[in-house]
Design an enzyme around this catalytic site. Structure first.
Site, PDB file in Angstrom:
ATOM      1  N   ARG A  35     -13.167   6.571  19.707  1.00  0.00           N
ATOM      2  CA  ARG A  35     -13.676   6.857  18.364  1.00  0.00           C
ATOM      3  C   ARG A  35     -14.638   8.037  18.340  1.00  0.00           C
ATOM      4  O   ARG A  35     -14.705   8.756  17.345  1.00  0.00           O
ATOM      5  CB  ARG A  35     -14.356   5.610  17.795  1.00  0.00           C
ATOM      6  CG  ARG A  35     -13.311   4.605  17.354  1.00  0.00           C
ATOM      7  CD  ARG A  35     -13.929   3.379  16.797  1.00  0.00           C
ATOM      8  NE  ARG A  35     -12.961   2.655  16.000  1.00  0.00           N
ATOM      9  CZ  ARG A  35     -13.168   1.438  15.527  1.00  0.00           C
ATOM     10  NH1 ARG A  35     -14.306   0.824  15.769  1.00  0.00           N
ATOM     11  NH2 ARG A  35     -12.249   0.847  14.802  1.00  0.00           N
ATOM     12  N   ARG A 177     -15.139  -1.100   4.268  1.00  0.00           N
ATOM     13  CA  ARG A 177     -16.423  -1.761   4.007  1.00  0.00           C
ATOM     14  C   ARG A 177     -17.181  -1.036   2.899  1.00  0.00           C
ATOM     15  O   ARG A 177     -17.330   0.197   2.949  1.00  0.00           O
ATOM     16  CB  ARG A 177     -17.282  -1.762   5.277  1.00  0.00           C
ATOM     17  CG  ARG A 177     -16.620  -2.424   6.446  1.00  0.00           C
ATOM     18  CD  ARG A 177     -16.608  -3.925   6.263  1.00  0.00           C
ATOM     19  NE  ARG A 177     -15.964  -4.568   7.386  1.00  0.00           N
ATOM     20  CZ  ARG A 177     -15.243  -5.686   7.260  1.00  0.00           C
ATOM     21  NH1 ARG A 177     -15.061  -6.242   6.092  1.00  0.00           N
ATOM     22  NH2 ARG A 177     -14.699  -6.234   8.321  1.00  0.00           N
ATOM     23  N   LYS A 224      -0.287 -14.445  13.541  1.00  0.00           N
ATOM     24  CA  LYS A 224      -0.343 -15.290  12.340  1.00  0.00           C
ATOM     25  C   LYS A 224       0.295 -14.676  11.106  1.00  0.00           C
ATOM     26  O   LYS A 224       0.008 -13.529  10.759  1.00  0.00           O
ATOM     27  CB  LYS A 224      -1.800 -15.586  12.014  1.00  0.00           C
ATOM     28  CG  LYS A 224      -2.429 -16.539  12.991  1.00  0.00           C
ATOM     29  CD  LYS A 224      -3.814 -16.859  12.511  1.00  0.00           C
ATOM     30  CE  LYS A 224      -4.420 -17.981  13.328  1.00  0.00           C
ATOM     31  NZ  LYS A 224      -5.802 -18.184  12.948  1.00  0.00           N
ATOM     32  N   GLU A 350      -0.195  -8.841  26.502  1.00  0.00           N
ATOM     33  CA  GLU A 350      -1.359  -8.842  27.399  1.00  0.00           C
ATOM     34  C   GLU A 350      -0.977  -9.456  28.749  1.00  0.00           C
ATOM     35  O   GLU A 350      -1.596  -9.167  29.767  1.00  0.00           O
ATOM     36  CB  GLU A 350      -2.514  -9.668  26.812  1.00  0.00           C
ATOM     37  CG  GLU A 350      -2.965  -9.266  25.423  1.00  0.00           C
ATOM     38  CD  GLU A 350      -2.212  -9.997  24.311  1.00  0.00           C
ATOM     39  OE1 GLU A 350      -0.966 -10.127  24.421  1.00  0.00           O
ATOM     40  OE2 GLU A 350      -2.834 -10.420  23.336  1.00  0.00           O
ATOM     41  N   GLY A 380      -5.203  -2.988  15.354  1.00  0.00           N
ATOM     42  CA  GLY A 380      -5.792  -3.127  16.686  1.00  0.00           C
ATOM     43  C   GLY A 380      -4.820  -3.400  17.829  1.00  0.00           C
ATOM     44  O   GLY A 380      -4.763  -2.631  18.792  1.00  0.00           O
ATOM     45  N   ASP A 381      -4.013  -4.492  17.733  1.00  0.00           N
ATOM     46  CA  ASP A 381      -3.236  -4.918  18.896  1.00  0.00           C
ATOM     47  C   ASP A 381      -2.080  -3.988  19.233  1.00  0.00           C
ATOM     48  O   ASP A 381      -1.790  -3.761  20.404  1.00  0.00           O
ATOM     49  CB  ASP A 381      -2.689  -6.333  18.681  1.00  0.00           C
ATOM     50  CG  ASP A 381      -3.799  -7.356  18.846  1.00  0.00           C
ATOM     51  OD1 ASP A 381      -4.845  -6.995  19.423  1.00  0.00           O
ATOM     52  OD2 ASP A 381      -3.623  -8.500  18.399  1.00  0.00           O
ATOM     53  N   GLY A 403      -8.872  -3.228  10.759  1.00  0.00           N
ATOM     54  CA  GLY A 403      -8.925  -3.800   9.409  1.00  0.00           C
ATOM     55  C   GLY A 403      -8.642  -2.753   8.343  1.00  0.00           C
ATOM     56  O   GLY A 403      -7.942  -3.015   7.367  1.00  0.00           O
ATOM     57  N   ASN A 430       3.981  15.018 -24.646  1.00  0.00           N
ATOM     58  CA  ASN A 430       4.233  13.991 -25.655  1.00  0.00           C
ATOM     59  C   ASN A 430       5.311  14.536 -26.593  1.00  0.00           C
ATOM     60  O   ASN A 430       5.052  15.444 -27.379  1.00  0.00           O
ATOM     61  CB  ASN A 430       2.913  13.716 -26.404  1.00  0.00           C
ATOM     62  CG  ASN A 430       3.085  12.733 -27.538  1.00  0.00           C
ATOM     63  OD1 ASN A 430       4.160  12.154 -27.717  1.00  0.00           O
ATOM     64  ND2 ASN A 430       2.018  12.526 -28.307  1.00  0.00           N
TER      65      ASN A 430
HETATM   66  P1  13P Z   1       0.210  19.938 -29.885  1.00  0.00           P
HETATM   67  O1  13P Z   1       0.208  20.390 -28.443  1.00  0.00           O
HETATM   68  O2  13P Z   1       1.491  20.129 -30.567  1.00  0.00           O
HETATM   69  O3  13P Z   1      -0.976  20.436 -30.632  1.00  0.00           O
HETATM   70  O4  13P Z   1       0.031  18.324 -29.817  1.00  0.00           O
HETATM   71  C1  13P Z   1      -0.979  17.763 -29.095  1.00  0.00           C
HETATM   72  C2  13P Z   1      -0.756  16.292 -29.066  1.00  0.00           C
HETATM   73  O5  13P Z   1      -0.909  15.602 -30.044  1.00  0.00           O
HETATM   74  C3  13P Z   1      -0.282  15.718 -27.809  1.00  0.00           C
HETATM   75  O6  13P Z   1      -0.362  14.346 -27.836  1.00  0.00           O
END
Ligand code: 13P
Length: 670
Positions: A35, A177, A224, A350, A380-381, A403, A430
């Site tokens: 280590r 930890r 185990k 072992e 470990g082992d 661990g 989106n």
């Molecule tokens: P615009 O990029 O078209 O402004 O939309 C932004 C938005 O509402 C993304 O969820």
């Protein structure tokens, strides 16, 4: 993504580094330096990059617990016990500092900061010549180090944070930890990064759970089942085959109705074993159990090995190792792998008479490495085994953590690693209520190609009707499938709604909630959004929680109050653990679809403010790690400027996400 020491400017900085120098000691002499040696590349790197001082801290056993045990044993054996001498020989860091000095050579000075503990060392450290390495006393001399009370831990953590401008965690062996020197310290230092050893460990171990090169074969052994349930369940997700060996295999064989003689068995785990076998079957994961054995009448190094050619073990024998037919089976599955992970020996290695099975497995895995297979030995082992057979250097990676590596393979978050995580850019599209299924499919196909190899996190959210089609196209790509909304209930009579269960069924990973169009056009309020957020988190989704003010609110100076209220109410009841699955999107309503963008400085100010809101709710660490996207007329030509701002970590893109070239350029920042 973890942030590493390679990404920060070390020149002239005081660095405080947690190492795992918890090595076996006898009378003040280091018995195994693995280590210490493993941390040297990071030490050298930090010094070579101009750090002013490098202060090292580690634990070394646990002085009070170990001394209590040793004293009890001495009393039992009728011997005298000198506590001071015992602790001096086993727990003090001075001999480690001297050992490190020898390893680093004359060009580096290593000084020990004194036996009086880890407090009040700032003047001592700041008084050292540039380039000095300072070794602090064993952190576990202070009960605050391991205290269950966060406030207690913070007391020591604050004192340690005084010694550095940058915290480096290279103590992988202690990363599981949640201690003052491994995790709490990061709350009081502006920069926390991983060392080179930690980076290597995470780079090899984490993909096994998240995204291994397939097919993957997991070899799990050891005594185990009970200690390996979580790791077996976790590895079932990505493995093509699971090789189960060692003592634990006999609980599985008993569960299958085989005779196991006097072999090790956990009768209370038979049902668990059955469940694991069923899950494997339903997932199409091949389970490889021993079909022949090497047995013995006694569990003893001198016991006579008896070959058992069939799967059933005779009544008077204990199975101690796997037989030749089993090894031939192992060879066959191992030959199919592109990744192999090995945790736990397949026999009592072992004892030399029963070591053949484990030695052969080690040779097979070493052979696979030579053929370009990624091979990772953790725990470990099995590490002791590859060392015994002198094959450690023939593996892609042999973990220094017992661990810690097991918990990482179980898919757990390790406190010592989490503090080094940094925000990765998250670019999401989106698609709103646009495009037919065929058009969505065409765009998805184009994006899979254009974002391939992209460095950031990507998501697209098609309309509900295109989710299945787009989901199929995105499978195996680096683009997540998102949904634009979900219902606030799991199922039932809710005409026109889509539930989280249905989204899960389609492979959706992320849900956008609280979008301004939902808030304003469909009158969704904070309480409803919060209900959806909690439901989505409960079902394991990531959530993009949108916040943002209208033009009217902005003009009335209510921008911050609105964002604060929406963030606080949207996150009500979300635990700190769940917060890691939340992204906040700041979308000023007046900038959405209008072509007007908040200036990068304006947006940065709000992002910083929102991060502050998160800090008040969840603390500095969580605030540092939460990803905050900007949304509102993000275009290829303004993306780079926006992304350059300190607190802008990505984009939620509407209009410009509908064209492959535009979204791809935004994803690459312009
Ligand atoms: P615009 O990029 O078209 O402004 O939309 C932004 C938005 O509402 C993304 O969820």
């Amino acid at each position: 993504m973890i942030k590493t020491v390679k990404t920060v400017d070390l020149n002239g900085k005081r660095v405080i580094m947690r190492v795992d120098f918890n090595v076996p000691m006898k009378d003040g002499v280091v018995q195994d330096d693995t280590r210490i040696v493993a941390a040297i590349p990071t030490i050298k790197y930090i010094l070579a990059h101009g750090a002013k001082t490098l202060t090292l801290m580690s634990h070394l056993g646990d002085p009070s617990k170990d001394a209590k045990k040793a004293e009890e044993k001495a009393v039992k054996d009728g011997k005298s016990f000198d506590k001071e001498k015992y602790i001096k020989g086993k727990h003090r860091m001075e001999p480690i500092a001297a050992y490190l000095q020898k390893k680093l050579g004359k060009n580096v000075t290593v000084v020990f900061a004194g036996e009086d503990g880890c407090y009040n060392k700032k003047a001592f450290i700041d008084g050292q010549k540039p380039g000095t390495v300072i070794m602090l006393e064993n952190t576990r001399f202070h009960k605050e180090e391991t205290s269950d009370d966060a406030k207690e831990r913070d007391k020591l953590a604050k004192a340690l944070a005084e010694y550095g401008d940058i915290f480096v965690n290279d103590a992988f062996g202690t990363a599981h930890r949640d201690h003052a020197s491994t995790a709490s310290i990061a709350k009081f230092i502006p920069v926390s990064v991983a060392g080179l050893l930690m980076e290597k460990e995470v780079n090899y171990l984490e993909p096994i759970v998240t995204n291994p090169v397939k097919p993957m074969v997991a070899i799990i052994g050891g005594a185990k089942v009970s200690s390996k349930i979580a790791v077996l369940e976790s590895l079932l997700k990505n493995s093509a085959a699971l090789v189960i060996g060692g003592g634990m295999a006999y609980t599985f064989l008993k569960a299958q109705g085989k005779k196991i003689g006097k072999s090790l068995v956990e009768d209370d785990q038979i049902d668990t074993a059955k469940k694991i076998l069923e899950t494997a079957k339903s997932k199409g994961v091949e389970i490889v159990l021993p079909v022949d054995h090497v047995g013995a009448e006694k569990f003893d190094a001198a016991a006579k090995p008896v070959a058992v050619a069939s799967v059933n073990v005779p009544d008077k024998l204990i199975a101690m190792d796997v037989g030749p037919k089993t090894l031939a089976l192992y060879q066959k599955v191992i030959a199919t792998a592109k990744t192999i992970v090995w945790n736990g020996p397949v026999g009592v290695f072992e004892f030399d008479a029963f070591a053949k099975g484990t030695e052969e497995v080690a040779k097979m895995v070493a052979g696979a490495t030579a053929n370009g297979v990624i091979t990772v030995v953790g725990g470990g082992d099995s590490v002791a085994a590859v060392n015994k057979f002198k094959l450690a250097s023939k593996m892609s990676h042999v973990s220094t953590g017992g661990g810690a590596s097991l918990e990482l393979l179980e898919g757990k978050k390790l406190p010592g690693i989490e503090v080094t995580r940094c925000r990765d850019y998250f670019i999401a599209g989106n698609w709103k209520m646009h495009m037919t299924r065929a058009e969505s499919a065409n765009l998805a196909k184009a994006l899979v190609k254009s974002l391939k190899g992209g460095k950031h996190k990507y998501m697209v959210a098609p309309s509900f009707t295109s989710l299945e089609t787009v989901g199929e196209i995105l499978k195996g790509s680096n683009i997540l499938l998102g949904a634009q909304n979900c219902a606030e209930e799991e199922q039932g009579a809710f005409t026109g709604e889509v539930s989280v269960l249905q989204l899960k069924d389609l492979g959706v990973g992320v849900i956008i909630l609280g979008h301004s169009e939902r808030r304003h056009n469909y009158k969704e309020d904070d309480a409803l959004i919060n209900k959806k957020v909690k439901l989505a988190l409960k079902h394991g989704f990531e959530v993009i929680l949108c916040v943002g003010e209208t033009l009217d609110e902005r003009e009335k100076g209510k921008q911050e109050a609105v964002c604060k209220g929406q963030a606080e109410k949207g996150l009500a009841g979300v635990t700190a653990e769940e917060l890691s699955r939340i992204t906040i999107a700041y979308e000023p309503v007046w900038a959405i679809g209008t072509g007007k963008t908040a200036t990068p400085d304006d947006a940065q100010n709000v992002h910083k403010f929102v991060r502050g809101v998160v800090e008040k709710l969840y603390g500095a660490m969580a605030a540092r790690q939460i990803v905050i996207q900007y949304g509102g007329s993000v275009k290829p030509d303004n993306a780079a400027q926006l992304m350059a701002m300190e607190d802008i970590d990505g984009a939620l893109v509407g209009g410009a996400s509908l064209k492959n070239e535009d979204f791809a350029r935004i994803a690459k920042f312009g």
